[in-house]
Design a protein around this motif. Structure first.
Motif, short mmCIF file in Angstrom:
data_model
loop_
_atom_site.label_atom_id
_atom_site.label_comp_id
_atom_site.label_asym_id
_atom_site.label_seq_id
_atom_site.Cartn_x
_atom_site.Cartn_y
_atom_site.Cartn_z
N ALA A 75 133.38 -71.83 11.79
CA ALA A 75 134.28 -72.82 12.38
C ALA A 75 133.59 -73.70 13.43
CB ALA A 75 135.48 -72.12 13.02
N TRP A 76 132.65 -73.11 14.18
CA TRP A 76 132.07 -73.82 15.32
C TRP A 76 130.56 -73.94 15.26
CZ3 TRP A 76 135.10 -70.43 19.30
CH2 TRP A 76 136.45 -70.78 19.29
N ARG A 77 129.98 -73.78 14.12
CA ARG A 77 128.53 -73.71 13.95
C ARG A 77 127.77 -74.82 14.71
NH1 ARG A 77 127.82 -72.48 8.74
NH2 ARG A 77 126.93 -70.46 9.25
N GLU A 78 128.21 -76.02 14.62
CA GLU A 78 127.48 -77.16 15.19
C GLU A 78 127.90 -77.50 16.62
OE1 GLU A 78 124.96 -78.49 13.52
OE2 GLU A 78 125.37 -77.07 11.91
N ARG A 79 128.79 -76.72 17.21
CA ARG A 79 129.32 -77.07 18.53
C ARG A 79 128.66 -76.28 19.65
NH1 ARG A 79 135.45 -77.47 18.43
NH2 ARG A 79 134.96 -78.39 20.43
N PRO A 80 128.32 -76.95 20.72
CA PRO A 80 127.81 -76.21 21.89
C PRO A 80 128.96 -75.42 22.51
CG PRO A 80 128.03 -78.53 22.41
CD PRO A 80 128.34 -78.39 20.95
N ILE A 81 128.65 -74.25 23.04
CA ILE A 81 129.69 -73.37 23.56
C ILE A 81 130.46 -74.02 24.71
CG2 ILE A 81 128.22 -72.10 25.17
CD1 ILE A 81 129.82 -69.56 24.16
N GLN A 82 129.79 -74.83 25.51
CA GLN A 82 130.48 -75.46 26.63
C GLN A 82 131.45 -76.56 26.17
OE1 GLN A 82 127.24 -75.47 26.06
NE2 GLN A 82 126.23 -77.33 26.75
N GLY A 83 131.37 -76.96 24.91
CA GLY A 83 132.28 -77.98 24.37
C GLY A 83 133.52 -77.40 23.71
N ILE A 84 133.62 -76.07 23.67
CA ILE A 84 134.77 -75.43 23.04
C ILE A 84 135.90 -75.33 24.05
CG2 ILE A 84 135.61 -73.31 21.95
CD1 ILE A 84 132.68 -72.99 20.91
N LYS A 85 137.05 -75.87 23.66
CA LYS A 85 138.21 -75.92 24.54
C LYS A 85 139.27 -74.90 24.11
CE LYS A 85 138.28 -80.29 23.61
NZ LYS A 85 138.75 -81.61 23.40
N ARG A 86 140.21 -74.69 24.99
CA ARG A 86 141.31 -73.78 24.70
C ARG A 86 142.04 -74.16 23.41
NH1 ARG A 86 145.71 -72.02 29.00
NH2 ARG A 86 144.31 -70.28 29.10
N SER A 87 142.22 -75.45 23.19
CA SER A 87 142.90 -75.90 21.97
C SER A 87 142.10 -75.55 20.72
CB SER A 87 143.18 -77.40 22.03
OG SER A 87 141.98 -78.13 22.17
N ASP A 88 140.77 -75.56 20.82
CA ASP A 88 139.92 -75.16 19.70
C ASP A 88 140.10 -73.68 19.39
OD1 ASP A 88 138.71 -77.75 19.58
OD2 ASP A 88 137.36 -77.15 21.21
N ILE A 89 140.17 -72.89 20.42
CA ILE A 89 140.35 -71.45 20.25
C ILE A 89 141.71 -71.16 19.63
CG2 ILE A 89 140.54 -69.24 21.47
CD1 ILE A 89 138.58 -70.55 23.57
N GLN A 90 142.73 -71.84 20.15
CA GLN A 90 144.08 -71.62 19.61
C GLN A 90 144.14 -72.01 18.14
OE1 GLN A 90 146.74 -70.15 21.50
NE2 GLN A 90 147.16 -69.82 19.34
N ALA A 91 143.50 -73.11 17.78
CA ALA A 91 143.49 -73.55 16.37
C ALA A 91 142.78 -72.52 15.50
CB ALA A 91 142.83 -74.91 16.24
N LEU A 92 141.66 -71.99 15.98
CA LEU A 92 140.93 -70.97 15.23
C LEU A 92 141.79 -69.72 15.05
CD1 LEU A 92 138.30 -69.90 13.92
CD2 LEU A 92 137.69 -69.07 16.19
N LEU A 93 142.45 -69.27 16.11
CA LEU A 93 143.28 -68.07 16.02
C LEU A 93 144.48 -68.30 15.10
CD1 LEU A 93 143.19 -66.86 19.73
CD2 LEU A 93 141.86 -66.00 17.78
N ASP A 94 145.05 -69.49 15.13
CA ASP A 94 146.14 -69.82 14.20
C ASP A 94 145.66 -69.74 12.75
OD1 ASP A 94 147.87 -70.24 16.33
OD2 ASP A 94 147.74 -72.43 16.23
#
Length: 76
Positions: A12-31
């Motif tokens: 899901a996040w392969r190309e993203r730097p960890i500091q660019g991951i937001k709460r909304s990204d996490i919620q979308a992944l968990l959904d």
């Protein structure tokens, strides 16, 4: 732990730097995990993500000063 990270989070996040991951990204992944697998699987992924972000913060890595996981409720 490695299996969950490699099979769910990395694709899901392969190309993203960890500091660019937001709460909304996490919620979308968990959904997505709830939809594709189960609520129990999403709880497991959340647990490992929380540990991962805390580990990065504890080591002062990547400029993170706060976890985007803070206050995020468990999937239902």
């Amino acid at each position: 732990v490695e299996r969950w990270i490699q099979n769910v989070v990395v694709p899901a996040w392969r190309e993203r730097p960890i500091q660019g991951i937001k709460r909304s990204d996490i919620q979308a992944l968990l959904d997505d995990v709830v939809r594709d697998r189960s609520p129990a699987a999403a709880i497991e992924v959340r647990k490992h993500l929380s540990a991962l972000f805390n580990w990065v913060i504890d080591r002062d890595e990547h400029g993170l000063t706060a976890s985007p996981m803070f206050g995020l409720k468990r999937p239902e």
